[in-house]
Motif scaffolding. Sequence first.
Motif, PDB file in Angstrom:
ATOM      1  N   ALA A   1      38.897  -3.640 122.912  1.00 24.89           N
ATOM      2  CA  ALA A   1      39.475  -4.775 123.630  1.00 24.89           C
ATOM      3  C   ALA A   1      39.563  -6.002 122.731  1.00 24.89           C
ATOM      4  O   ALA A   1      40.559  -6.735 122.761  1.00 24.89           O
ATOM      5  N   ALA A   2      38.541  -6.219 121.927  1.00 22.01           N
ATOM      6  CA  ALA A   2      38.531  -7.396 121.048  1.00 22.01           C
ATOM      7  C   ALA A   2      39.673  -7.358 120.048  1.00 22.01           C
ATOM      8  O   ALA A   2      40.222  -8.398 119.677  1.00 22.01           O
ATOM      9  N   GLN A   3      40.047  -6.171 119.593  1.00 19.45           N
ATOM     10  CA  GLN A   3      41.147  -6.065 118.630  1.00 19.45           C
ATOM     11  C   GLN A   3      42.473  -6.459 119.265  1.00 19.45           C
ATOM     12  O   GLN A   3      43.413  -6.846 118.570  1.00 19.45           O
ATOM     13  N   LEU A   4      42.540  -6.378 120.597  1.00 15.43           N
ATOM     14  CA  LEU A   4      43.750  -6.760 121.318  1.00 15.43           C
ATOM     15  C   LEU A   4      43.639  -8.180 121.867  1.00 15.43           C
ATOM     16  O   LEU A   4      44.550  -8.657 122.559  1.00 15.43           O
ATOM     17  N   GLY A   5      42.522  -8.834 121.561  1.00 16.66           N
ATOM     18  CA  GLY A   5      42.337 -10.213 121.992  1.00 16.66           C
ATOM     19  C   GLY A   5      42.003 -10.391 123.451  1.00 16.66           C
ATOM     20  O   GLY A   5      42.215 -11.463 124.019  1.00 16.66           O
TER      21      GLY A   5
ATOM     22  N   ALA B   1      35.637 -13.372 117.588  1.00 16.11           N
ATOM     23  CA  ALA B   1      36.668 -14.307 118.030  1.00 16.11           C
ATOM     24  C   ALA B   1      36.835 -14.358 119.547  1.00 16.11           C
ATOM     25  O   ALA B   1      37.350 -15.345 120.076  1.00 16.11           O
ATOM     26  N   VAL B   2      36.422 -13.302 120.262  1.00 11.34           N
ATOM     27  CA  VAL B   2      36.587 -13.295 121.725  1.00 11.34           C
ATOM     28  C   VAL B   2      35.305 -13.680 122.454  1.00 11.34           C
ATOM     29  O   VAL B   2      35.243 -13.581 123.688  1.00 11.34           O
ATOM     30  N   CYS B   3      34.287 -14.125 121.721  1.00 12.43           N
ATOM     31  CA  CYS B   3      33.022 -14.487 122.372  1.00 12.43           C
ATOM     32  C   CYS B   3      33.206 -15.639 123.354  1.00 12.43           C
ATOM     33  O   CYS B   3      32.485 -15.729 124.350  1.00 12.43           O
ATOM     34  N   GLY B   4      34.159 -16.516 123.075  1.00 11.16           N
ATOM     35  CA  GLY B   4      34.417 -17.609 124.006  1.00 11.16           C
ATOM     36  C   GLY B   4      34.902 -17.108 125.354  1.00 11.16           C
ATOM     37  O   GLY B   4      34.672 -17.748 126.387  1.00 11.16           O
ATOM     38  N   GLN B   5      35.580 -15.944 125.380  1.00 17.71           N
ATOM     39  CA  GLN B   5      36.043 -15.350 126.626  1.00 17.71           C
ATOM     40  C   GLN B   5      34.969 -14.477 127.275  1.00 17.71           C
ATOM     41  O   GLN B   5      34.925 -14.340 128.500  1.00 17.71           O
ATOM     42  N   ARG B   6      34.117 -13.886 126.450  1.00 18.31           N
ATOM     43  CA  ARG B   6      33.165 -12.888 126.940  1.00 18.31           C
ATOM     44  C   ARG B   6      32.030 -13.518 127.754  1.00 18.31           C
ATOM     45  O   ARG B   6      31.514 -12.877 128.688  1.00 18.31           O
ATOM     46  N   TYR B   7      31.637 -14.752 127.418  1.00 20.54           N
ATOM     47  CA  TYR B   7      30.460 -15.353 128.048  1.00 20.54           C
ATOM     48  C   TYR B   7      30.861 -16.546 128.912  1.00 20.54           C
ATOM     49  O   TYR B   7      31.663 -17.390 128.501  1.00 20.54           O
TER      50      TYR B   7
END
Length: 347
Positions: free
Chosen positions: A167-171, A278-284
Motif C-alpha cells: 500500500a505504501a508503494q501506491l501512496g 512517507a505514508v506515516c502521516g496518513q497511518r497514525y
Amino acid sequence: MPSTPRAGLVVGKFWPPHRGHQLLLETAAAQVTELLVLVYANPDSPTHPAAERAQWLRELYRGDEAAEGPGIGPTPLRIYALAAADGVPPDAADDYTQREFVRQWLARQGLRADVVFSSEDYGPGFAGHLGVPHVAVDNARAQVPISGTLIRAAAREVAGYLHPLVAAQLGVVPPAPVPRVVFLGAESSGKSTLCAALADACHTVWVPEYGRTLHEQKHGNLEFEDLLYIARRHAELEDEAATQAQGVLFCDTNAATTALYSYYYFHRCDPILRAMAAVCGQRYAHTFVCAPTVPFEQDGWRGPEALRSFQHGMILMQLDFFGIPYTLVEGTVAERVAQVREVLGTA
C-alpha cells in the motif's frame, strides 16, 4: 499429484500484489517443497514494472532466522520477474501462446513444475498444457473479494486488501479498526514506558518497537536488509494488535524512524522503506514525540547518551519535512500520560 518433493508454479501480473495473491501463494507454499513464481505483464506497468513488483513479493516473504515472522514457512519461493527481453507475449495473446511461452521459458531455465496453482479459470488448461495437475484457490473470490483491476482503478478505496508494505508503494494506507497513535523519540526517551502506561490507563494494547527486538536477537549485528524487514514486521504487528485494541492502539516507533536509522547506520535507505516512511502521516491519527529529558539508561544496546540530542533533532526535522504535526511530551511518566490523554480526549 506427485509425491514430495515437488515444485509448485504460480504465474501472474501481481499488479499490484494484494491479499488475494497472498492467499494463493501461501496456500500453494503449504503444499509443495518449492514454489516458482513468475511475475510479468505486457504491456507492463510504467510506474511499477514487474521487477519492482517481484521485489515487493520477495520482501513480503523475507524472513529472518533470528526472528519469528509470519513468512511462508520453510518453503522457499523462487520469484522471477520477466520482461520484454524474455519474449513475454502480449496480454491479449491467445491461450496457446501464453501457455507455450511459460513452458518454453521453464525449459530454458532448466526448471520444472509438478503442480500449478491459480485463482483463474485459465488454470486447468494451463496446467494441462504443462502436463501437470492444477489446484484452484478461491476462484470465486469468496475469501478475498479483490482483483488487481479494482486496485488499479481505486487503490485508496480498497487499500484494506493490500499489505501495508505494498500500500505504501501506491501512496495509500489500509484502514485500521481503531486509531493508531505513535510515539517517537531518541533512545532512552521513555517511549516504551509511556506506551505501556497508556495502554494500562486506557485498557488497550500497545506495540513494542520491533527494531529493538530484532537488534537483540541478532546481538546487535543488523544488516542493511534488516531495516526494511523491521519496518515490514512492525507494520504487521501493528495490524495484529489493532484487532485486540480497545478504542486506540499505541505504537512505539514507526517506519520513518526506521528509515532514519537506516541512514544513520548504512548511509542509505531502501526505496520501499522510504515509501513506508512517507505514508506515516496518513497511518497514525496522532504523533507524539518524547522529550529526551528522562534519566538516560544504558542497557547495553543503546548508543552513548550524547547521541540523544542529535537523534531528537533529526526526528523533529523529519516530521517537519513530511509535514506531520506532532505533540511534544515532557515531565514524569504520570505527567506524560496526562498530557497524551488530554490531547486524545481520553482523560
